[in-house]
Design a protein around this motif. Sequence first.
Motif, short mmCIF file in Angstrom:
data_model
loop_
_atom_site.label_atom_id
_atom_site.label_comp_id
_atom_site.label_asym_id
_atom_site.label_seq_id
_atom_site.Cartn_x
_atom_site.Cartn_y
_atom_site.Cartn_z
N TRP A 1 -8.34 11.66 -5.34
CA TRP A 1 -7.15 12.33 -5.89
C TRP A 1 -7.50 13.75 -6.33
N LEU A 2 -8.62 13.92 -7.02
CA LEU A 2 -9.02 15.25 -7.48
C LEU A 2 -9.30 16.16 -6.30
N THR A 3 -9.94 15.61 -5.28
CA THR A 3 -10.21 16.41 -4.08
C THR A 3 -8.92 16.93 -3.47
N ALA A 4 -7.91 16.04 -3.40
CA ALA A 4 -6.63 16.44 -2.81
C ALA A 4 -5.96 17.52 -3.64
N ARG A 5 -6.07 17.46 -4.97
CA ARG A 5 -5.46 18.49 -5.80
C ARG A 5 -6.21 19.82 -5.67
N LEU A 6 -7.52 19.76 -5.53
CA LEU A 6 -8.29 20.98 -5.30
C LEU A 6 -7.92 21.61 -3.96
N ASP A 7 -7.71 20.76 -2.95
CA ASP A 7 -7.27 21.27 -1.64
C ASP A 7 -5.89 21.91 -1.74
N THR B 1 0.84 -1.20 0.00
CA THR B 1 0.00 0.00 0.00
C THR B 1 0.87 1.25 0.00
N VAL B 2 0.56 2.17 -0.90
CA VAL B 2 1.22 3.46 -0.96
C VAL B 2 0.15 4.54 -0.81
N GLU B 3 0.30 5.40 0.19
CA GLU B 3 -0.66 6.48 0.40
C GLU B 3 -0.06 7.78 -0.13
N THR B 4 -0.64 8.30 -1.22
CA THR B 4 -0.10 9.51 -1.84
C THR B 4 -1.14 10.09 -2.79
N ASP B 5 -1.04 11.40 -3.01
CA ASP B 5 -1.87 12.01 -4.06
C ASP B 5 -1.02 12.34 -5.29
N ASP B 6 0.28 11.97 -5.26
CA ASP B 6 1.13 12.16 -6.43
C ASP B 6 1.08 10.89 -7.28
N VAL B 7 -0.07 10.66 -7.86
CA VAL B 7 -0.31 9.43 -8.61
C VAL B 7 0.54 9.37 -9.88
N LEU C 1 -18.70 22.40 -9.28
CA LEU C 1 -17.35 22.44 -9.83
C LEU C 1 -16.70 21.05 -9.75
N PHE C 2 -16.82 20.43 -8.56
CA PHE C 2 -16.22 19.09 -8.40
C PHE C 2 -16.84 18.08 -9.36
N ARG C 3 -18.16 18.10 -9.46
CA ARG C 3 -18.83 17.16 -10.36
C ARG C 3 -18.37 17.35 -11.80
N ASP C 4 -18.27 18.59 -12.24
CA ASP C 4 -17.87 18.86 -13.62
C ASP C 4 -16.43 18.44 -13.88
N VAL D 1 -4.87 22.83 -11.22
CA VAL D 1 -5.47 21.49 -11.17
C VAL D 1 -5.49 20.88 -12.56
N GLU D 2 -5.82 21.69 -13.55
CA GLU D 2 -5.84 21.18 -14.92
C GLU D 2 -4.46 20.74 -15.37
N ALA D 3 -3.42 21.45 -14.90
CA ALA D 3 -2.04 21.03 -15.21
C ALA D 3 -1.73 19.68 -14.56
N ASP D 4 -2.23 19.49 -13.33
CA ASP D 4 -2.06 18.20 -12.66
C ASP D 4 -2.75 17.08 -13.43
N VAL D 5 -3.92 17.37 -13.96
CA VAL D 5 -4.67 16.38 -14.75
C VAL D 5 -3.86 15.98 -15.99
N GLU D 6 -3.25 16.96 -16.65
CA GLU D 6 -2.44 16.65 -17.83
C GLU D 6 -1.27 15.75 -17.48
N GLN D 7 -0.62 16.01 -16.35
CA GLN D 7 0.49 15.16 -15.92
C GLN D 7 0.01 13.75 -15.61
N LEU D 8 -1.14 13.65 -14.97
CA LEU D 8 -1.71 12.33 -14.66
C LEU D 8 -1.99 11.56 -15.94
N LEU D 9 -2.61 12.21 -16.92
CA LEU D 9 -2.95 11.54 -18.18
C LEU D 9 -1.71 11.10 -18.93
N GLU D 10 -0.69 11.94 -18.93
CA GLU D 10 0.56 11.57 -19.61
C GLU D 10 1.17 10.33 -18.96
#
Length: 448
Positions: free
Chosen positions: A360-366, A335-341, A417-420, A379-388
């Motif tokens: 994960w998204l909640t943690a990035r919004l926080d 088990t690894v606990e992190t939001d740096d997926v 906002l969160f739902r979208d 947050v959108e930049a974080d999403v791009e890194q996750l997708l890559e």
Amino acid sequence: MEVLLLGTGAADGWPNPFCTCPSCADAAARGEIRGQTAALVDDVLLLDCGPEAPRAALRHGRTLAGVRHVLLTHSHPDHLGPQALLFRSWAATDSEIEVIGPVDALDQCRDWIAPTDPVRFVPVAAGDVLTVGEYRVRVLPAAHRVLADGDSVLYDVQGPGGDRMLWACDTGPLPVEWFDRVAGAEYDAVFLEETFGDRMDLGCAHHTLPAFGETVRILRACGAVTERTDVVAVHLGHHNPPLEQLRIRLAACGARAGDDGEVTTVGSATGKVAAAQRTLVLGGVRSGKSRHAEELLESFPAVTYVATGGTRDGDAEWAERVALHRARRPQSWTTVETDDVAAVLRGADEPLLIDCLGTWLTARLDRHDVWSGGDVTAVEADVEQLLEAWRSCAVPVVAVSNEVGSGVVPATASGRLFRDLLGRLNARVAAESESVTLVVAGIPTRLR
């Protein structure tokens, strides 16, 4: 070469019609009924012809009227249905057909033809090279037997355009010296049998899943399989795990499961299967999505579980949820606990389960203080890194996420906002995934 898989199942198909094991029950529930393995090449060359093959061709919208050559690997009854020659004689045809295979397989065909039937028998043994119409065929030995060593063979088939495929059905694990025969072949496609799944007690006449992976590894090492080779598992049976698990297991070695009725253009299937299978599991609260995701990876000996929610000091209810999740996971899992997926995806060397993208998204919004009016650009930049990182991940990975688009419109701006954001994230991850499943009331439904 165009290859139509007439069937991809073992001798008893999959599911076995007399069996109620979980693997057969899963296949039956999906309606994925696999017939005995055979293939039709360019409508003129038939690779194996068991009793189910002629009718399968019709079900898949093809006729066998143009078949001029039949390559038989051996005389086991799921690969040889000689009555097809009799049925052919009932049609108005005077074109010759070649039946090529080991001597004993041809001997079983002779009683099914009349002296004047336009059938020519061509006996072959391992080591032979012959011209079959427009095809160059090399006959290779198989680690399989009917009654005696050498009465089963495999075929290396090269088409008129230079495209090349290996038909390796049936065989068990092959001796090291066998691979010298195919070194540097750079096949466009390899159809390799994988029958015994995780059963290690059934002998060595067929591949188990671990043996299949080892054969593919050696084929890569000797240059028979390259990054552009489409490696297709056939002759599949119920000793394998349920299909979604099997797809993930095969993807771990750069292979995929063949499907009855699929058409592959050999020579153009470059990069058809990725090095790892990416799976997204969606579902509502308490839908069973996490349990299903865990089941998809349960047959791997080691898995890294990525808990994106972390710990919450003083929250007893959350601690109980975490404890229940941990208790049902195998002890061999880490088990690894992190939001740096993204970092975990980039550095992974064993299968991953990410649970979940919503937390994960909640943690990035926080982290970027979006709830207090911060800019979502970070947050959108974080999403791009996750997708890559998701796209380039080199191991099988399953991600869990909440399906949030089916409820009422949230009453607050932050809820909307969160739902979208999560809805868009789910859609983008799904677009980059080979498999997507929606779980409702504990029942998984495969979307892709």
